[in-house]
Write a protein that holds these residues in place. Structure first.
Motif, short mmCIF file in Angstrom:
data_model
loop_
_atom_site.label_atom_id
_atom_site.label_comp_id
_atom_site.label_asym_id
_atom_site.label_seq_id
_atom_site.Cartn_x
_atom_site.Cartn_y
_atom_site.Cartn_z
N MET A 1 0.87 -1.21 0.10
CA MET A 1 0.01 -0.09 0.10
C MET A 1 1.11 1.25 0.20
O MET A 1 1.89 1.20 0.66
N LYS A 2 0.39 2.42 -0.66
CA LYS A 2 1.29 3.54 -0.80
C LYS A 2 0.50 4.67 -0.15
O LYS A 2 -0.76 4.85 -0.84
N ILE A 3 0.81 5.36 0.56
CA ILE A 3 -0.04 6.44 1.19
C ILE A 3 0.98 7.58 1.24
O ILE A 3 2.25 7.45 1.75
N ASP A 4 0.78 8.82 0.71
CA ASP A 4 1.78 10.13 0.65
C ASP A 4 3.08 9.63 0.57
O ASP A 4 3.91 9.93 0.82
N ASP A 5 3.50 8.97 -0.70
CA ASP A 5 4.40 8.23 -1.02
C ASP A 5 5.52 7.54 -0.29
O ASP A 5 6.57 7.37 -0.41
N ILE A 6 4.66 7.25 0.88
CA ILE A 6 5.40 6.02 1.73
C ILE A 6 4.81 4.75 1.45
O ILE A 6 3.57 4.70 1.52
N GLU A 7 5.56 3.72 1.37
CA GLU A 7 5.24 2.33 1.07
C GLU A 7 5.18 1.61 2.15
O GLU A 7 6.00 1.66 2.96
N TYR A 8 3.93 0.97 2.42
CA TYR A 8 3.55 -0.22 3.56
C TYR A 8 3.29 -1.54 3.04
O TYR A 8 2.87 -1.51 2.02
N VAL A 9 3.98 -2.42 3.81
CA VAL A 9 3.82 -3.73 3.27
C VAL A 9 3.41 -4.69 4.51
O VAL A 9 4.06 -4.44 5.56
N TYR A 10 2.45 -5.23 4.45
CA TYR A 10 1.81 -5.94 5.34
C TYR A 10 1.82 -7.45 4.87
O TYR A 10 0.87 -8.04 4.02
N GLU A 11 2.35 -8.47 5.68
CA GLU A 11 2.30 -9.92 5.34
C GLU A 11 1.37 -10.62 5.74
O GLU A 11 0.85 -10.37 6.78
N ASN A 12 0.70 -11.55 5.09
CA ASN A 12 -0.42 -12.21 5.64
C ASN A 12 -1.47 -11.59 5.93
O ASN A 12 -2.07 -11.70 7.27
N THR A 13 -1.96 -10.67 5.25
CA THR A 13 -3.22 -9.72 5.43
C THR A 13 -4.55 -10.58 5.29
O THR A 13 -4.52 -11.27 4.16
N TRP A 14 -5.26 -10.27 6.27
CA TRP A 14 -6.61 -11.01 6.35
C TRP A 14 -7.62 -10.02 5.54
O TRP A 14 -8.50 -10.31 4.50
N PHE A 15 -7.63 -8.68 5.98
CA PHE A 15 -8.47 -7.76 5.40
C PHE A 15 -8.04 -6.29 5.53
O PHE A 15 -7.19 -6.23 6.38
N ILE A 16 -8.38 -5.47 4.64
CA ILE A 16 -8.13 -3.95 4.68
C ILE A 16 -9.49 -3.17 4.67
O ILE A 16 -10.23 -3.45 3.57
N THR A 17 -9.88 -2.52 5.54
CA THR A 17 -11.04 -1.60 5.23
C THR A 17 -10.71 0.04 5.24
O THR A 17 -9.63 0.38 5.92
N CYS A 18 -11.66 0.48 4.82
CA CYS A 18 -11.44 2.14 4.57
C CYS A 18 -12.75 2.46 4.94
O CYS A 18 -13.66 2.13 4.24
N SER A 19 -12.72 3.48 5.83
CA SER A 19 -14.06 3.91 6.32
C SER A 19 -14.14 5.44 6.96
O SER A 19 -13.01 5.84 7.28
N ASN A 20 -15.22 5.71 6.80
CA ASN A 20 -15.45 7.35 7.57
C ASN A 20 -16.33 7.18 8.66
O ASN A 20 -16.90 8.08 9.08
N GLN A 21 -16.84 6.04 8.70
CA GLN A 21 -17.87 6.01 9.65
C GLN A 21 -17.40 4.61 10.84
O GLN A 21 -16.66 3.67 10.12
N PRO A 22 -17.72 4.70 12.28
CA PRO A 22 -17.20 3.75 13.01
C PRO A 22 -17.79 2.24 12.69
O PRO A 22 -17.37 1.30 12.94
N TYR A 23 -18.96 2.19 12.22
CA TYR A 23 -19.86 0.91 12.07
C TYR A 23 -19.98 0.68 10.48
O TYR A 23 -19.90 1.38 9.68
N TYR A 24 -19.73 -0.88 10.29
CA TYR A 24 -20.10 -1.43 9.18
C TYR A 24 -21.64 -2.09 9.37
O TYR A 24 -22.11 -2.27 10.31
N GLY A 25 -21.97 -2.70 7.93
CA GLY A 25 -23.33 -3.26 8.19
C GLY A 25 -23.50 -4.18 9.21
O GLY A 25 -22.63 -5.02 9.57
#
Length: 64
Positions: A1-25
């Protein structure tokens, strides 16, 4: 993942969520500090967990 020109690597990722609310369905609390009016998106990344710990994390989103 790259955010503001900084690259992040996460091994064995289960999931990633992007939200502007605290709750999902269904009332799952994925990002408790997310606010719809702060102009930010919150990322929640779950990675490098055993299946047992993933199950505990998943169950915890209903009882935060």
């Amino acid at each position: 993942m790259k955010i503001d020109d900084i690259e992040y690597v996460y091994e064995n990722t289960w999931f990633i969520t992007c939200s502007n609310q605290p709750y999902y369905g269904g009332g799952m609390i994925i990002s408790p500090e997310a606010k719809p009016d702060d102009g930010k998106l919150n990322l929640t990344i779950v990675y490098n967990l055993s299946r047992y710990k993933l199950l505990l994390v998943f169950l915890s989103v209903f009882f935060w």
